[in-house]
Design an enzyme around this catalytic site. Sequence first.
Site, mmCIF file in Angstrom:
data_model
loop_
_atom_site.group_PDB
_atom_site.id
_atom_site.type_symbol
_atom_site.label_atom_id
_atom_site.label_comp_id
_atom_site.label_asym_id
_atom_site.label_seq_id
_atom_site.Cartn_x
_atom_site.Cartn_y
_atom_site.Cartn_z
ATOM 1 N N GLU A 6 -14.382 -12.019 0.266
ATOM 2 C CA GLU A 6 -14.336 -13.419 1.352
ATOM 3 C C GLU A 6 -12.604 -13.163 1.551
ATOM 4 O O GLU A 6 -12.285 -12.791 0.803
ATOM 5 C CB GLU A 6 -14.253 -14.311 0.591
ATOM 6 N N TYR A 12 -8.801 -4.892 6.069
ATOM 7 C CA TYR A 12 -10.378 -4.459 6.241
ATOM 8 C C TYR A 12 -11.100 -3.917 7.082
ATOM 9 O O TYR A 12 -11.817 -3.437 6.895
ATOM 10 C CB TYR A 12 -11.008 -6.142 4.856
HETATM 11 C C1 LIG Z 1 -3.122 -7.846 2.891
HETATM 12 C C2 LIG Z 1 -1.750 -6.620 1.810
HETATM 13 C C3 LIG Z 1 -2.883 -6.517 0.820
HETATM 14 C C4 LIG Z 1 -2.060 -5.656 3.266
HETATM 15 O O1 LIG Z 1 -1.159 -4.381 2.030
HETATM 16 P P1 LIG Z 1 -0.340 -3.308 3.209
HETATM 17 O O2 LIG Z 1 -0.204 -2.501 1.949
HETATM 18 O O3 LIG Z 1 1.262 -3.954 3.702
HETATM 19 O O4 LIG Z 1 -1.308 -3.253 4.179
HETATM 20 P P2 LIG Z 1 -1.318 -1.721 4.560
HETATM 21 O O5 LIG Z 1 0.085 -1.214 4.657
HETATM 22 O O6 LIG Z 1 -2.412 -0.611 3.314
HETATM 23 O O7 LIG Z 1 -2.188 -1.743 5.657
HETATM 24 C C5 LIG Z 1 -3.359 -1.661 6.361
HETATM 25 C C6 LIG Z 1 -3.616 -1.882 7.583
HETATM 26 O O8 LIG Z 1 -3.474 -3.887 6.933
HETATM 27 C C7 LIG Z 1 -3.117 -3.670 8.633
HETATM 28 N N1 LIG Z 1 -2.098 -5.131 8.390
HETATM 29 C C8 LIG Z 1 -1.442 -4.357 6.677
HETATM 30 N N2 LIG Z 1 -0.313 -5.301 7.368
HETATM 31 C C9 LIG Z 1 -0.662 -6.003 8.357
HETATM 32 C C10 LIG Z 1 0.507 -7.635 9.366
HETATM 33 N N3 LIG Z 1 1.696 -7.342 8.560
HETATM 34 N N4 LIG Z 1 0.763 -7.979 10.108
HETATM 35 C C11 LIG Z 1 -0.657 -7.205 10.903
HETATM 36 N N5 LIG Z 1 -2.273 -6.249 10.563
HETATM 37 C C12 LIG Z 1 -1.286 -5.932 9.139
HETATM 38 C C13 LIG Z 1 -3.297 -3.430 9.697
HETATM 39 O O9 LIG Z 1 -4.024 -2.864 10.449
HETATM 40 C C14 LIG Z 1 -2.710 -1.990 8.248
HETATM 41 O O10 LIG Z 1 -3.000 -1.130 9.222
HETATM 42 P P3 LIG Z 1 -2.122 0.399 10.101
HETATM 43 O O11 LIG Z 1 -0.988 0.344 8.915
HETATM 44 O O12 LIG Z 1 -2.091 1.158 10.625
HETATM 45 O O13 LIG Z 1 -1.912 -0.789 11.207
HETATM 46 C C15 LIG Z 1 -0.771 -7.566 1.733
HETATM 47 O O14 LIG Z 1 -0.342 -8.369 3.325
HETATM 48 C C16 LIG Z 1 -0.965 -8.451 0.589
HETATM 49 O O15 LIG Z 1 -0.671 -8.767 -0.214
HETATM 50 N N6 LIG Z 1 -0.606 -9.688 1.236
HETATM 51 C C17 LIG Z 1 -0.932 -11.811 0.383
HETATM 52 C C18 LIG Z 1 -2.290 -10.740 -0.538
HETATM 53 C C19 LIG Z 1 -2.986 -11.008 0.360
HETATM 54 O O16 LIG Z 1 -3.401 -12.174 1.104
HETATM 55 N N7 LIG Z 1 -4.130 -10.235 0.066
HETATM 56 C C20 LIG Z 1 -5.848 -10.475 0.352
HETATM 57 C C21 LIG Z 1 -7.062 -11.958 0.120
HETATM 58 S S1 LIG Z 1 -8.168 -11.080 0.248
#
Ligand SMILES: CC(C)(COP(=O)(O)OP(=O)(O)OC[C@H]1O[C@@H](n2cnc3c(N)ncnc32)[C@H](O)[C@@H]1OP(=O)(O)O)[C@@H](O)C(=O)NCCC(=O)NCCS
Length: 154
Positions: free
Chosen positions: A113, A125
């Site tokens: 979720e 995701y």
């Molecule tokens: C969501 C989260 C885990 C992503 O972590 P991350 O290491 O930056 O993600 P990645 O670098 O592996 O990115 C993978 C894909 O996610 C998407 N993405 C990541 N950050 C993004 C941003 N700020 N805006 C839009 N898309 C984003 C992109 O599609 C990216 O692919 P791309 O690099 O080819 O464009 C991070 O932003 C986070 O910790 N957020 C707070 C906690 C949270 O919300 N967790 C999810 C709970 S359900």
Amino acid sequence: MRNNPCHPSISVLDVSPDIVPEVVAIELACGLSSRGEQGLLRALDTPGFISLIATLSPQHHVGVFSGLVVLDELQIDNIAVIHQTRQSGIASLLLAHGISRARLLGATIAFLEVRSANLPAINLYRKAGFEVIGQRPAYYVNPGDDALLMSLHL
Ligand SMILES: CC(C)(COP(=O)(O)OP(=O)(O)OC[C@H]1O[C@@H](n2cnc3c(N)ncnc32)[C@H](O)[C@@H]1OP(=O)(O)O)[C@@H](O)C(=O)NCCC(=O)NCCS
């Protein structure tokens, strides 16, 4: 410990009891709900529970993943990466490791979720192949938000 060829300096490890406080700190710093230290310590003893940490060095932890495999289903609980190292593929790496571990435990489908306003997570995701299969209105509070239910056949 496994190094990833795309991220030579990043390793993904199983969470051990000694780093539980750091896992909880990362979850809270990233705005996620957390089981807390005692809850996570108990969870580590639960069959099917997967708890992974991404690390740059033994003292530098940058991201966490947790989920639970029950029968053939993986429920993903948390995934978070600290602000300084976001958007460099670490969450994708953690997700891939978590899914791979879940497959080994017999999972054939994953569910999660996510807040409907959490575009970084939804994009993460979707990029991994998850699809939206439902919506739970007003599922979250502080701030209020709908939950999107997403799934992936493994
Ligand atoms: C969501 C989260 C885990 C992503 O972590 P991350 O290491 O930056 O993600 P990645 O670098 O592996 O990115 C993978 C894909 O996610 C998407 N993405 C990541 N950050 C993004 C941003 N700020 N805006 C839009 N898309 C984003 C992109 O599609 C990216 O692919 P791309 O690099 O080819 O464009 C991070 O932003 C986070 O910790 N957020 C707070 C906690 C949270 O919300 N967790 C999810 C709970 S359900």
